[in-house]
Design a protein around this motif. Structure first.
Motif, short mmCIF file in Angstrom:
data_model
loop_
_atom_site.label_atom_id
_atom_site.label_comp_id
_atom_site.label_asym_id
_atom_site.label_seq_id
_atom_site.Cartn_x
_atom_site.Cartn_y
_atom_site.Cartn_z
N ALA A 52 3.49 7.07 -4.61
CA ALA A 52 4.60 7.43 -5.49
C ALA A 52 4.36 6.97 -6.91
O ALA A 52 4.80 7.60 -7.88
CB ALA A 52 5.90 6.83 -4.95
N GLU A 53 3.66 5.86 -7.06
CA GLU A 53 3.46 5.29 -8.40
C GLU A 53 2.33 5.94 -9.17
O GLU A 53 2.47 6.21 -10.37
CB GLU A 53 3.20 3.79 -8.28
N GLN A 91 0.82 -1.21 0.00
CA GLN A 91 0.00 0.00 0.00
C GLN A 91 0.85 1.26 0.00
O GLN A 91 0.51 2.25 -0.64
CB GLN A 91 -0.91 0.01 1.23
N LYS A 92 1.97 1.22 0.72
CA LYS A 92 2.77 2.42 0.89
C LYS A 92 3.42 2.91 -0.39
O LYS A 92 3.94 4.03 -0.43
CB LYS A 92 3.84 2.19 1.96
N ILE A 110 -5.33 7.73 -6.11
CA ILE A 110 -5.73 7.07 -4.86
C ILE A 110 -7.09 7.60 -4.39
O ILE A 110 -7.94 6.84 -3.93
CB ILE A 110 -4.65 7.27 -3.78
N ASP A 111 -7.31 8.90 -4.53
CA ASP A 111 -8.60 9.48 -4.17
C ASP A 111 -9.72 8.88 -5.03
O ASP A 111 -10.83 8.64 -4.55
CB ASP A 111 -8.57 11.00 -4.32
N VAL A 151 -6.18 0.20 -0.89
CA VAL A 151 -6.16 1.60 -0.47
C VAL A 151 -6.91 1.74 0.85
O VAL A 151 -8.10 1.43 0.92
CB VAL A 151 -6.81 2.51 -1.52
N PRO A 152 -6.25 2.20 1.90
CA PRO A 152 -6.96 2.44 3.16
C PRO A 152 -8.06 3.48 2.94
O PRO A 152 -7.88 4.46 2.23
CB PRO A 152 -5.87 2.99 4.10
N VAL A 153 -9.22 3.24 3.52
CA VAL A 153 -10.32 4.19 3.42
C VAL A 153 -10.24 5.13 4.59
O VAL A 153 -10.32 4.73 5.74
CB VAL A 153 -11.67 3.48 3.40
#
Length: 472
Positions: free
Chosen positions: A440-441, A435-436, A447-448, A469-471
């Motif tokens: 950067a990618e 996830q981290k 992500i949003d 993706v953490p919500v």
């Protein structure tokens, strides 16, 4: 109050879980299992990520079972995690917030085979080996081969590929349509058996690679291929990894229709020799496979042999004998176990990256240099025809210094691939482990957008929370 785990993953109240389990027990009887051993078997155990078991496991047998589990869990706000064969590598089947695991292994029926249209309709628990066994007498096969005998539902959810991807593509190119159980228990049908469509949003490929975070696949329509008239396997040793990569690049650029082309560095060849009782030269090696008519296969082999010679390759030998081909490819598929045998008692951390093929030689060479500098053992194998390679890092998980060096290596590996225009994962997926690296990618905006899709399709965040993706 709910407990926060892994940033934004919230564990439901114990009473909510208890109520859900009670309702599931009334519906499923002894197909609901709460024993510690079974729950742990349905969590992540294949690499370095900690095991996080669910609160219960339901053995589903039909689509209605999935629907009822989802409806009950949604009513109580309890997470739902789909489970195929458990071969994913980035924590996709972990349950960081507890919840209910739906085991789909018994949903293993091949519903329809349309040989004339080269497609079939199956349930998600069908494994690739079982499918190909069923298809063999009809002269058909499903080409995607990630190595493990994974379920087709799991392969779709992780957008799997593997050794045949250079010719036949990944799961993304081989799924025509899906039926998916959404958050209210209703069914979404994403497409038809037609080979192409311009009807609305491409929902099929929204769920391919979603890792069970947007819904649970209950049925798949997938493409099939005809079994080639002739299949030849070959092995070619090289003086250097760069030479092997360069031969791969030239073969792709000149249009040789390779079915498979796999790189094993010297460390991996040594491991395979010891584990699979082979006598291959312990230098960088390419394993290849050619599909077509007898004349086509002979021509492809001849052309590649000439390229290999130009790039420092040694003797190039190929065979069409099924037993020889099987032995060679079984050794490749057993690469993980061969690495594990190098250092009994140590852990193996499997990771992958993918780069544009023109940067492949640079990325693999720099990765090997990093391993030497950090004094780490990590044999390398790769589906190099599409720029994807894997590192199997051998570490003593109780040695803090060694694990720190291992984490540095993996971080540098991803940064290197991304700097070369590549990705942090070619086929393992994001799960919990990567996830981290998404920001950067892909950037904050992407992500949003992922978060917005997740919120729209799973507003309660019950489908496999804490993955991709953490919500928040």
């Amino acid at each position: 109050m709910a407990t926060t785990i892994s940033g934004s993953v919230k564990r439901p109240e114990p009473q909510a879980v208890a109520s859900a389990v009670e309702a599931l027990a009334a519906r499923f009887g002894n197909r609901l299992i709460t024993s510690q051993a079974v729950r742990e078997q349905h969590a992540h155990t294949t690499t370095w990520l900690p095991t996080q078991p669910p609160d219960a496991v339901v053995m589903a047998q039909e689509t209605a079972d999935i629907q009822d589990v989802v409806r009950i869990c949604a009513r109580h706000g309890v997470p739902v995690i789909a489970f195929g064969t458990g071969t994913s590598l980035e924590g996709q089947v972990n349950a960081p917030a507890g919840g209910v695991c739906i085991d789909l292994r018994d949903m293993n029926r091949i519903l329809e085979v349309h040989a004339e249209d080269l497609d079939c309709v199956i349930q998600p628990g069908v494994t690739r080996k079982a499918l190909n066994e069923h298809l063999r007498d009809q002269g058909l096969f499903f080409p995607i081969d990630p190595g493990a005998d994974a379920s087709l539902g799991g392969m779709t959810s992780t957008r799997a590929s593997g050794t045949n991807a250079v010719r036949y593509g990944t799961m993304r190119e081989n799924v025509l349509a899906l039926k998916v159980v959404r958050g209210d228990g209703e069914i979404i049908t994403t497409g038809t058996r037609a080979k192409k469509s311009a009807a609305g949003y491409d929902l099929t490929h929204l769920f391919v690679g979603a890792e069970g975070t947007l819904g649970i696949i209950s049925e798949l329509t997938i493409k099939l291929r005809g079994i080639p008239e002739t299949i030849a396997a070959a092995a070619c040793s090289f003086e250097t990894v760069r030479g092997a990569c360069q031969a791969t690049i030239l073969a792709i650029q000149t249009g040789i229709p390779l079915a498979r082309i796999e790189l094993l560095n010297a460390e991996q060849v040594r491991a395979c020799n010891a584990y699979s009782k082979l006598t291959l030269p312990e230098t960088p090696l390419l394993l290849l496979e050619f599909h077509g008519s007898e004349v086509e296969v002979a021509e492809q082999s001849k052309n590649f042999g000439e390229i290999a010679k130009e790039c420092g390759g040694g003797d190039f030998t190929w065979t069409t004998r099924p037993e020889d081909r099987t032995k060679l490819w079984q050794a490749r598929h057993d690469a993980y176990w061969s690495v594990k045998a190098l250092r009994p008692g140590a852990g193996v951390v499997a990771t992958d990256v993918c780069v544009p093929i023109s940067r492949l030689a640079d990325c693999v060479t720099e990765t090997e240099e990093d391993l030497k500098r950090l004094n780490l053992l990590s044999p390398i194998v790769g589906h190099v025809g599409d720029g994807n390679f894997h590192c199997s890092l051998v570490c003593d998980v109780d040695n803090k210094d060694e694990m720190a060096r291992g984490e540095e290596f993996m971080h540098r590996l991803v940064e290197r691939a991304q700097a070369m225009g590549g990705t942090c994962t070619g086929e393992h997926g994001i799960g919990q482990g990567k996830q981290k690296y998404l920001k950067a990618e892909l950037g904050v905006e992407a992500i949003d957008a992922m978060r917005a899709l997740k919120q729209a399709l799973d507003p309660q965040n019950i489908f496999n929370p804490g993955k991709i993706v953490p919500v928040g």
